[in-house]
Design a protein around this motif. Structure first.
Motif, PDB file in Angstrom:
ATOM      1  N   PHE A  94      -0.921  -8.762  13.482  1.00 58.44           N
ATOM      2  CA  PHE A  94      -1.295  -9.758  14.483  1.00 58.44           C
ATOM      3  C   PHE A  94      -2.810  -9.908  14.596  1.00 58.44           C
ATOM      4  O   PHE A  94      -3.316 -10.993  14.900  1.00 58.44           O
ATOM      5  N   SER A  95      -3.539  -8.845  14.337  1.00 58.63           N
ATOM      6  CA  SER A  95      -4.994  -8.942  14.306  1.00 58.63           C
ATOM      7  C   SER A  95      -5.441  -9.858  13.163  1.00 58.63           C
ATOM      8  O   SER A  95      -6.352 -10.678  13.326  1.00 58.63           O
ATOM      9  N   ILE A  96      -4.802  -9.717  12.008  1.00 52.57           N
ATOM     10  CA  ILE A  96      -5.111 -10.585  10.870  1.00 52.57           C
ATOM     11  C   ILE A  96      -4.782 -12.029  11.209  1.00 52.57           C
ATOM     12  O   ILE A  96      -5.578 -12.941  10.939  1.00 52.57           O
ATOM     13  N   VAL A  97      -3.625 -12.263  11.813  1.00 59.94           N
ATOM     14  CA  VAL A  97      -3.236 -13.626  12.207  1.00 59.94           C
ATOM     15  C   VAL A  97      -4.257 -14.198  13.188  1.00 59.94           C
ATOM     16  O   VAL A  97      -4.680 -15.352  13.057  1.00 59.94           O
ATOM     17  N   GLN A  98      -4.668 -13.397  14.143  1.00 59.40           N
ATOM     18  CA  GLN A  98      -5.648 -13.858  15.139  1.00 59.40           C
ATOM     19  C   GLN A  98      -6.943 -14.295  14.465  1.00 59.40           C
ATOM     20  O   GLN A  98      -7.478 -15.364  14.743  1.00 59.40           O
ATOM     21  N   ARG A  99      -7.455 -13.473  13.544  1.00 61.85           N
ATOM     22  CA  ARG A  99      -8.732 -13.773  12.895  1.00 61.85           C
ATOM     23  C   ARG A  99      -8.643 -14.910  11.888  1.00 61.85           C
ATOM     24  O   ARG A  99      -9.568 -15.700  11.768  1.00 61.85           O
ATOM     25  N   ALA A 132       2.258 -21.828   7.031  1.00 63.42           N
ATOM     26  CA  ALA A 132       1.497 -21.798   5.778  1.00 63.42           C
ATOM     27  C   ALA A 132       0.881 -20.419   5.563  1.00 63.42           C
ATOM     28  O   ALA A 132       0.902 -19.884   4.445  1.00 63.42           O
ATOM     29  N   PHE A 133       0.346 -19.830   6.639  1.00 63.23           N
ATOM     30  CA  PHE A 133      -0.235 -18.488   6.521  1.00 63.23           C
ATOM     31  C   PHE A 133       0.841 -17.474   6.150  1.00 63.23           C
ATOM     32  O   PHE A 133       0.632 -16.633   5.278  1.00 63.23           O
ATOM     33  N   GLU A 134       1.996 -17.545   6.805  1.00 59.51           N
ATOM     34  CA  GLU A 134       3.072 -16.606   6.525  1.00 59.51           C
ATOM     35  C   GLU A 134       3.532 -16.709   5.068  1.00 59.51           C
ATOM     36  O   GLU A 134       3.715 -15.685   4.399  1.00 59.51           O
ATOM     37  N   TYR A 157       0.737 -15.240   2.933  1.00 57.12           N
ATOM     38  CA  TYR A 157       0.625 -13.793   3.158  1.00 57.12           C
ATOM     39  C   TYR A 157       1.775 -13.046   2.487  1.00 57.12           C
ATOM     40  O   TYR A 157       1.562 -12.037   1.821  1.00 57.12           O
ATOM     41  N   ASN A 158       2.984 -13.549   2.632  1.00 57.69           N
ATOM     42  CA  ASN A 158       4.146 -12.897   2.030  1.00 57.69           C
ATOM     43  C   ASN A 158       4.076 -12.909   0.507  1.00 57.69           C
ATOM     44  O   ASN A 158       4.576 -11.999  -0.151  1.00 57.69           O
ATOM     45  N   ALA A 159       3.463 -13.921  -0.059  1.00 54.43           N
ATOM     46  CA  ALA A 159       3.350 -14.006  -1.512  1.00 54.43           C
ATOM     47  C   ALA A 159       2.310 -13.040  -2.067  1.00 54.43           C
ATOM     48  O   ALA A 159       2.403 -12.611  -3.218  1.00 54.43           O
ATOM     49  N   THR A 160       1.321 -12.684  -1.257  1.00 53.79           N
ATOM     50  CA  THR A 160       0.210 -11.866  -1.767  1.00 53.79           C
ATOM     51  C   THR A 160       0.067 -10.507  -1.085  1.00 53.79           C
ATOM     52  O   THR A 160      -0.780  -9.713  -1.488  1.00 53.79           O
ATOM     53  N   ALA A 161       0.861 -10.241  -0.064  1.00 52.20           N
ATOM     54  CA  ALA A 161       0.698  -9.001   0.719  1.00 52.20           C
ATOM     55  C   ALA A 161       0.945  -7.764  -0.138  1.00 52.20           C
ATOM     56  O   ALA A 161       1.809  -7.744  -1.008  1.00 52.20           O
TER      57      ALA A 161
END
Length: 79
Positions: free
Chosen positions: A18-23, A43-45, A48-52
């Motif tokens: 959630f800190s990453i999402v916030q920033r 779009a972020f999710e 993020y899921n593709a590269t996490a």
């Protein structure tokens, strides 16, 4: 009531996410409506899921012990 383990490392991971999402999603943007927020979060999710990858912790418990010992040596005893 929800029981959580004494050592709930998964909560730390959630807080980090959630800190990453916030920033990266919420803070640098000025949204005009909730649809924009939803689309940006989706779009972020997806990205993020593709590269996490798992976090690679470099600070070990022995590093923490060393740091606390050094801080203790420099802290006045009468504090």
């Amino acid at each position: 009531m929800v029981h959580t383990p004494v050592h709930a490392s998964w909560t730390n991971q959630i807080e980090i996410f959630f800190s990453i999402v916030q920033r990266k999603v919420v803070t640098p943007n000025d949204f005009t409506d909730l649809t924009q927020v939803r689309d940006r979060l989706q779009a972020f999710e997806d990205r993020y899921n593709a590269t996490a990858q798992p976090f690679q912790w470099k600070f070990t418990t022995s590093d923490l012990d060393d740091l606390l010992a050094r801080l203790n040596r420099h802290t006045p005893a009468d504090r």
